[in-house]
Every structure is written in structure tokens, then in C-alpha cells.
Scaffold this motif. Sequence first.
Motif, PDB file in Angstrom:
ATOM      1  N   UNK A  87       0.807  -1.219   0.000  1.00 31.01           N
ATOM      2  CA  UNK A  87       0.000   0.000   0.000  1.00 31.01           C
ATOM      3  C   UNK A  87       0.843   1.274   0.000  1.00 31.01           C
ATOM      4  N   UNK A  88       1.731   1.445   0.957  1.00 30.09           N
ATOM      5  CA  UNK A  88       2.518   2.677   1.033  1.00 30.09           C
ATOM      6  C   UNK A  88       3.385   2.859  -0.206  1.00 30.09           C
ATOM      7  N   UNK A  89       3.991   1.780  -0.660  1.00 36.07           N
ATOM      8  CA  UNK A  89       4.841   1.858  -1.850  1.00 36.07           C
ATOM      9  C   UNK A  89       4.022   2.276  -3.072  1.00 36.07           C
ATOM     10  N   UNK A  90       2.861   1.650  -3.277  1.00 35.68           N
ATOM     11  CA  UNK A  90       2.045   1.962  -4.456  1.00 35.68           C
ATOM     12  C   UNK A  90       1.523   3.390  -4.439  1.00 35.68           C
ATOM     13  N   UNK A  91       1.060   3.842  -3.276  1.00 41.62           N
ATOM     14  CA  UNK A  91       0.563   5.221  -3.178  1.00 41.62           C
ATOM     15  C   UNK A  91       1.686   6.204  -3.481  1.00 41.62           C
ATOM     16  N   UNK A  92       2.868   5.909  -2.985  1.00 41.65           N
ATOM     17  CA  UNK A  92       4.014   6.775  -3.260  1.00 41.65           C
ATOM     18  C   UNK A  92       4.424   6.743  -4.717  1.00 41.65           C
ATOM     19  N   UNK A  93       4.472   5.528  -5.303  1.00 38.74           N
ATOM     20  CA  UNK A  93       4.927   5.379  -6.678  1.00 38.74           C
ATOM     21  C   UNK A  93       3.977   6.035  -7.669  1.00 38.74           C
ATOM     22  N   UNK A  94       2.680   5.991  -7.389  1.00 39.95           N
ATOM     23  CA  UNK A  94       1.714   6.658  -8.272  1.00 39.95           C
ATOM     24  C   UNK A  94       2.082   8.129  -8.447  1.00 39.95           C
ATOM     25  N   UNK A  95       2.608   8.742  -7.393  1.00 42.76           N
ATOM     26  CA  UNK A  95       2.988  10.153  -7.481  1.00 42.76           C
ATOM     27  C   UNK A  95       4.176  10.376  -8.421  1.00 42.76           C
ATOM     28  N   UNK A  96       4.910   9.287  -8.734  1.00 41.44           N
ATOM     29  CA  UNK A  96       6.025   9.414  -9.666  1.00 41.44           C
ATOM     30  C   UNK A  96       5.582   9.690 -11.093  1.00 41.44           C
ATOM     31  N   UNK A  97       4.318   9.434 -11.411  1.00 40.87           N
ATOM     32  CA  UNK A  97       3.828   9.749 -12.749  1.00 40.87           C
ATOM     33  C   UNK A  97       3.894  11.228 -13.042  1.00 40.87           C
TER      34      UNK A  97
END
Length: 395
Positions: free
Chosen positions: A133-143
Motif C-alpha cells: 500500500x505505502x509503496x504503491x501510493x508513493x509510486x503513483x505520485x512518480x507519474x
Amino acid sequence: MKNSMSWLQIGVVSLCFLLNFNDGIDVLLVSFAGEHIMKEWGLNNTELGYVFSAGLAGMTAGCFVIAPLGDQWGRRKVFLASLLLISLGMLLVYFAPSLTWLLVFRFITGLGIGGILPNLATVASEFSTDKTRDFNVGIVQGGWPLGAILTGFVVAWIFPLLGWRATFLIASAFSFALLLLVYFFLPESPGFVPESQQNKTKIKALFTPEFKSSTLLLWIAIFFGFLTLYTLISWVPTLAKQSGMPFELATYVGMTLNFGAFSGVFVMGLAISKFGIKKTMTLFFVIAFVLMNFYGNVKLDYVVNLCLVFLIGFLVQGGFNSFYPAATRIYPAAIRSTGVGLAMGAGRFGAILGPTVFGLLTDSGMSVAGRFLIFSLPILVAMFLLHRIKSKELT
């Protein structure tokens, strides 16, 4: 929820990444176009600050008005409405006849971005496993920074050939294609449960004894984080051009800032998984404070300038994006879109204020060193306030 991600979950998180990528295109497009807009209408630095802030004002309104509807209408409907506003706003910029109309169209675009951004974090969280969860929410912001990077390549080619307006026309078409993708392929989030409660009830829930302190601290912390982040995003490419850099090289400065941001988001996601949100933000923001002041006080050659801009983007964007997984952890699913949306909306007053104040200080004759000192302090305040949040879900 099991620890392994299904193909549906991976696809939805990837789509959220792509939608954030689209938002990065829009926000940075106006930054790259700033110098050309100034020349076309004879604007000063303060008026260009208004152009930057108009879109940010729309984002703020979108966070307050549209994003919370994700808890009432569903995440999918908010995605569709927001993408329609983004596509329309960018299309209308192509036809803008004056500064006044440009401000209106930037506000419309910002409404859509403000509506969709908090719900991207919500959907990524709700389609993830506990472990990811934390990784995915953070990575989405990399877009977002990746969209900004590719925007830099495109504008360096299109601006000299077709002018700055043509890039908004192309961006509008891309946004509309994403709207169709969401319409045909995105299911409703499993975290959304239709209720008879009105949205006002959900807003009141943010200020119950359980959440009131966390809500206020989060709002103020994000305000200060946005103050620094959006000032850098808006002004670094323009400052490079005003310093005498050739157009192509100055464009690379903006791209380098966002390449650093893109890299920082990924490292942040990994660091949070190992060290937690609070420690990760502290490390990123303390080093960012030091480097911003070094950048403002020392005259650098082009290579060192680009390296330092990369590190500043890496640390400021990476540290700031820790707020997204933090916000999704503070609030339960029933009020998550409302909680994240209003937090980002309240914080965006800092995003509105920052670029405008920086423009005013520039026109007043304040040194670059003085401006960077003033705009590096807010990230330390943001870091301190995050540490004061005592939510049991936030470490």
C-alpha cells in the motif's frame, strides 16, 4: 487482503500512475511556456506568477469541491468528471485571446486536477495489498514528474516549430484519450461503499476527537510543503532562462528538476517500506534545506547547476510525496477521499501563495540567495508538523 497483487490491481495502480503522468504534463507545460507567455502579452514577473497561481487556485477548489465527492459518488465518477474538465481546460488555453481568459482556462484545468489527484492516492491505496500500500501510493505520485520530464522534451521540439499554444492542444487530446480509457476499463474501487450520508457528515468526521488534531496538523504541514514545492516547479525553468542560459539548456534545467523528482519518488517509496514515513521525510527535507541554500548562494557552472537541481528535485518532491501515503493511513476508507482531498486542498493555498510571492520578491530586487532561504524554511516546518501527528497508523 493477500500480499500478492492481482493483474487487476496492478493494472489499476498503473492507470493511476498514468493519470498522474497527465497531470504532470499540464502543470509543467505552463511553467515551460512561461517565458513565451510573458513575451506574447508583455507580462512582468508578478503577472506570470498569477498565471502559475490560477491553475493552482483551481486545484485548490477542486480538492475542496470535487475530490470529496469520491466518498459520495464513487471514485470512478470523479475520475471521469475531472478528466473532462482537464481536457476542456487545456483545449481552451489553445484559443485564449488574453491574459484574463488564460487565467480562467487555467482555473478550469486546475479544478479537474484538484479533483482527481487525491482520489488517485485513494484508489491506489484501496486496490493495493497491505504489504504494497505505502509503496504503491508513493509510486503513483512518480507519474507526475515523469510527465513533466517528457513535456520538456516535447516543448523543446514543438515550441520553435508550432509555438507554445500547440502543446496545449496535443495535451488536451492525450487527456481525452485517458478519459476514454477510464470510462471503458476502470472499475469502481472496492473501498467505496455507497451511503445515504451527505458529504457534510463526512467532512464533520474529520473534526471528531479521533481525527481533529491529525487533520489540522496535516493541513498546515501540506501547506508549507506545497509552498516550497510549487515555487521550485514554477520558477526554476524561468530563473534559468533569466540567468542567460540558452533556451534549450534552460529547458533541460526544468527537465532535470523533474527527473530528480521522479527518481526521488521511487526511492521514497522504498525508504518508507523500510524506515517509515516520518523518518523518510526528515532525511529528505533536512538535506534539501541545505542544498537549496547552497544553490541560492553560490554561482555554479552549467554542469554543477544541473546536478544540484537534480538533487533538489529528488529530495523536495520525494519528501513531499510522503504526505500521500501518510494521508491515506490517517483516514479510514469511508472518509478517505474527503480526508485526502481536503488536506491537499487546504495545503494548496501554499501552492497558490508561493509562486506569486516569489514573483513579487523577484520584482522587488531581492537576491536569489534571499529568496531561496525564505522558500527553503517551509519544508522544515512541514517536517516538524508531520512528527506531531499521533495517528496510530502513521509511523
